[in-house]
Design an enzyme around this catalytic site. Structure first.
Site, mmCIF file in Angstrom:
data_model
loop_
_atom_site.group_PDB
_atom_site.id
_atom_site.type_symbol
_atom_site.label_atom_id
_atom_site.label_comp_id
_atom_site.label_asym_id
_atom_site.label_seq_id
_atom_site.Cartn_x
_atom_site.Cartn_y
_atom_site.Cartn_z
ATOM 1 N N CYS A 31 0.815 -1.230 0.000
ATOM 2 C CA CYS A 31 0.000 0.000 0.000
ATOM 3 C C CYS A 31 0.845 1.276 0.000
ATOM 4 O O CYS A 31 0.347 2.351 -0.339
ATOM 5 C CB CYS A 31 -0.943 0.010 1.191
ATOM 6 S SG CYS A 31 -2.036 -1.404 1.232
ATOM 7 N N HIS A 90 -3.607 7.260 2.527
ATOM 8 C CA HIS A 90 -3.952 5.926 2.016
ATOM 9 C C HIS A 90 -5.363 5.585 2.487
ATOM 10 O O HIS A 90 -5.730 5.866 3.632
ATOM 11 C CB HIS A 90 -2.941 4.915 2.553
ATOM 12 C CG HIS A 90 -3.287 3.490 2.258
ATOM 13 N ND1 HIS A 90 -3.695 3.073 1.008
ATOM 14 C CD2 HIS A 90 -3.304 2.379 3.048
ATOM 15 C CE1 HIS A 90 -3.942 1.773 1.049
ATOM 16 N NE2 HIS A 90 -3.720 1.331 2.270
ATOM 17 N N ASN A 130 -10.099 -0.390 -0.525
ATOM 18 C CA ASN A 130 -8.640 -0.286 -0.484
ATOM 19 C C ASN A 130 -8.053 -0.872 -1.772
ATOM 20 O O ASN A 130 -8.085 -2.087 -1.979
ATOM 21 C CB ASN A 130 -8.117 -1.055 0.745
ATOM 22 C CG ASN A 130 -6.609 -0.962 0.901
ATOM 23 O OD1 ASN A 130 -5.915 -0.490 0.013
ATOM 24 N ND2 ASN A 130 -6.113 -1.419 2.034
HETATM 25 C C1 LIG Z 1 -10.495 -5.245 9.405
HETATM 26 C C2 LIG Z 1 -11.162 -4.152 10.207
HETATM 27 C C3 LIG Z 1 -12.163 -3.413 9.328
HETATM 28 C C4 LIG Z 1 -11.931 -4.791 11.347
HETATM 29 O O1 LIG Z 1 -12.556 -3.797 12.134
HETATM 30 P P1 LIG Z 1 -12.480 -3.877 13.731
HETATM 31 O O2 LIG Z 1 -13.312 -2.792 14.243
HETATM 32 O O3 LIG Z 1 -11.017 -3.894 14.096
HETATM 33 O O4 LIG Z 1 -13.200 -5.236 14.010
HETATM 34 P P2 LIG Z 1 -12.645 -6.500 14.807
HETATM 35 O O5 LIG Z 1 -11.581 -7.186 13.998
HETATM 36 O O6 LIG Z 1 -12.298 -6.050 16.182
HETATM 37 O O7 LIG Z 1 -13.929 -7.404 14.823
HETATM 38 C C5 LIG Z 1 -15.085 -7.036 15.553
HETATM 39 C C6 LIG Z 1 -16.159 -8.056 15.303
HETATM 40 O O8 LIG Z 1 -16.658 -7.907 13.962
HETATM 41 C C7 LIG Z 1 -16.627 -9.184 13.306
HETATM 42 N N1 LIG Z 1 -16.398 -8.965 11.878
HETATM 43 C C8 LIG Z 1 -15.223 -8.914 11.212
HETATM 44 N N2 LIG Z 1 -15.450 -8.683 9.904
HETATM 45 C C9 LIG Z 1 -16.794 -8.574 9.756
HETATM 46 C C10 LIG Z 1 -17.645 -8.331 8.650
HETATM 47 N N3 LIG Z 1 -17.164 -8.124 7.406
HETATM 48 N N4 LIG Z 1 -18.958 -8.265 8.865
HETATM 49 C C11 LIG Z 1 -19.491 -8.451 10.091
HETATM 50 N N5 LIG Z 1 -18.747 -8.700 11.180
HETATM 51 C C12 LIG Z 1 -17.398 -8.743 11.012
HETATM 52 C C13 LIG Z 1 -15.512 -9.950 13.988
HETATM 53 O O9 LIG Z 1 -15.700 -11.332 13.822
HETATM 54 C C14 LIG Z 1 -15.682 -9.506 15.420
HETATM 55 O O10 LIG Z 1 -16.716 -10.237 16.000
HETATM 56 P P3 LIG Z 1 -16.631 -10.709 17.532
HETATM 57 O O11 LIG Z 1 -16.551 -9.438 18.325
HETATM 58 O O12 LIG Z 1 -17.897 -11.470 17.721
HETATM 59 O O13 LIG Z 1 -15.389 -11.534 17.628
HETATM 60 C C15 LIG Z 1 -10.121 -3.141 10.773
HETATM 61 O O14 LIG Z 1 -9.395 -3.740 11.809
HETATM 62 C C16 LIG Z 1 -9.165 -2.636 9.723
HETATM 63 O O15 LIG Z 1 -9.552 -1.901 8.840
HETATM 64 N N6 LIG Z 1 -7.858 -2.995 9.828
HETATM 65 C C17 LIG Z 1 -6.850 -2.588 8.898
HETATM 66 C C18 LIG Z 1 -7.151 -3.036 7.503
HETATM 67 C C19 LIG Z 1 -5.943 -3.486 6.736
HETATM 68 O O16 LIG Z 1 -5.203 -4.293 7.161
HETATM 69 N N7 LIG Z 1 -5.747 -2.986 5.541
HETATM 70 C C20 LIG Z 1 -4.665 -3.403 4.699
HETATM 71 C C21 LIG Z 1 -3.370 -2.766 5.003
HETATM 72 S S1 LIG Z 1 -3.377 -1.038 4.906
#
Ligand SMILES: CC(C)(COP(=O)(O)OP(=O)(O)OC[C@H]1O[C@@H](n2cnc3c(N)ncnc32)[C@H](O)[C@@H]1OP(=O)(O)O)[C@@H](O)C(=O)NCCC(=O)NCCS
Length: 356
Positions: free
Chosen positions: A111, A248, A278
């Site tokens: 990225c 980004h 993304n």
């Molecule tokens: C992936 C991302 C959106 C998840 O959001 P978050 O708020 O951190 O959510 P969490 O991972 O804590 O998950 C929270 C809950 O939502 C659930 N969940 C995850 N994806 C889901 C989806 N698409 N739909 C519904 N629920 C989802 C999880 O299972 C979890 O459930 P639980 O509490 O029962 O265990 C976020 O962490 C993110 O954007 N990270 C960076 C992204 C990245 O790596 N980009 C590439 C590099 S730049």
């Protein structure tokens, strides 16, 4: 002193899209979760190759600059989803845009790739080694997506953006930049089953996107805001001097957290993650292009940009825009027609993932 002014900008947004409601037909998710946790409402899926996306963006950037492929000395293609690895994909772009004899190289910093490539091309122009470069970022991230994993399947999209850099006496272009990589954490974001570490004589499964979203989130906010601070110090500027932030586009909440840390007002921040998700290296290239098109970037604007990605690579840049904010020639590059919907384009991949 020689600078590397941005004289052309272009993008290629493939026509087929997948909405949050449509993706909810594949994985257990819903529009409300995706929109509120990520800011994404839709993403594009490409019916053409990474090289084709890159070519269209590069051609529009050249038209915008009023020059032709034959005028270009260097093409840097930022991508982690190349069409081909050997020969590199930049060589295909070189051929397609008629940049006969120009150096052509792929750069993979995930990225952060566009800002990495901007620094590399700018350094060559400023050192007097070359006069004109195309820096293009193009990705087909949907090719990697595991449609059985709801945490990552909702995040990624396809697209390309490009700029033309030309030697200029005017202090403009990339004036300060910091790029780096925190390799200790490289495993929290990677593509498994991909690369020459594999035994090619053993049966291997499909490549798979592995990531720890919450950890990446924290490191992205910290890494990008720290890099922005460093670049401001390097450029001897304060945040008040910055007119536009082009971050980004990985998650709207990451953007808002950086904005909050840096104390930058909403109207100064370029956001288009809602439309495209993304697109890895391409997000900043596309966002830069759209920020000029929608009038956010004005003549001589001070622009701050920051990225974070697999590696874990990070980058921040201070870009000074030139006088011109309108293209010399209007964008006219086209892709072959697409006769499928987004869901139809990924149908076979979905079948494989769900059968696993
Ligand atoms: C992936 C991302 C959106 C998840 O959001 P978050 O708020 O951190 O959510 P969490 O991972 O804590 O998950 C929270 C809950 O939502 C659930 N969940 C995850 N994806 C889901 C989806 N698409 N739909 C519904 N629920 C989802 C999880 O299972 C979890 O459930 P639980 O509490 O029962 O265990 C976020 O962490 C993110 O954007 N990270 C960076 C992204 C990245 O790596 N980009 C590439 C590099 S730049």
């Amino acid at each position: 002193m020689t600078y590397a002014q941005i004289t052309g900008w272009g993008k290629c947004i493939p026509p087929a899209s997948i909405s949050n409601d449509e993706i909810s037909q594949i994985v257990d998710t819903n529009d409300e979760w995706i929109a509120s946790r990520t800011g994404i409402k839709s993403r594009r899926v490409s019916h053409v190759s990474t090289a084709d996306l890159a070519t269209a963006a590069a051609l529009d950037a050249l038209a915008c600059a009023g020059i032709e492929g034959k005028d270009i000395d260097l093409i840097l293609l930022a991508t982690c989803s190349p069409s081909t690895m050997v020969a590199n994909t930049a060589s295909m772009v070189q051929k397609n845009i008629g940049a006969i004899g120009a150096a052509a190289c792929d750069t993979n910093a995930a990225c952060s790739g566009f800002l990495y490539a901007m620094q590399l091309a700018t350094a060559q122009i400023r050192a007097g080694m070359i006069k004109r470069a195309v820096v293009v970022a193009a990705e087909r991230m949907t090719w990697y997506v595991n449609w059985a994993k709801r945490d990552s399947a909702v995040l990624f999209g396809d697209g390309a953006g490009a700029v033309v850099l030309e030697a200029s006496d005017e202090p403009s272009g990339l004036l300060a930049s910091k790029i780096g990589c925190d390799t200790e954490d490289r495993n929290i974001l990677h593509i498994a089953n991909c690369g020459t570490d594999l035994n090619k004589y053993e049966p291997i499964g499909p490549s798979d996107l592995m990531f720890e979203g919450r950890e990446i989130f924290k490191r992205a906010v910290k890494g990008m805001s720290q890099a922005c601070d460093d670049v401001l110090t390097q450029a001897n500027l304060s945040l008040d001097d910055i007119h536009v932030l082009v971050p980004h586009q990985a998650n709207l909440r990451i953007i808002q957290a950086i904005q909050q840390k840096l104390n930058i007002a909403d109207e100064k921040v370029m956001v288009n993650i809602d439309k495209y998700g993304n697109t890895s290296a391409a997000t900043i290239a596309i966002a830069l292009c759209e920020a000029v098109e929608n009038g956010l970037i004005k003549p001589h604007a001070n622009i701050m940009s920051a990225a974070f990605g697999a590696g874990l690579t990070w980058a921040a840049s201070y870009i000074k825009w030139g006088e011109r904010v309108t293209p010399i020639n209007a964008p006219s590059a086209t892709l072959p027609p697409c006769d499928k919907t987004g869901l139809e384009l990924i149908a076979e991949s979905v079948r494989h993932c769900v059968d696993q």
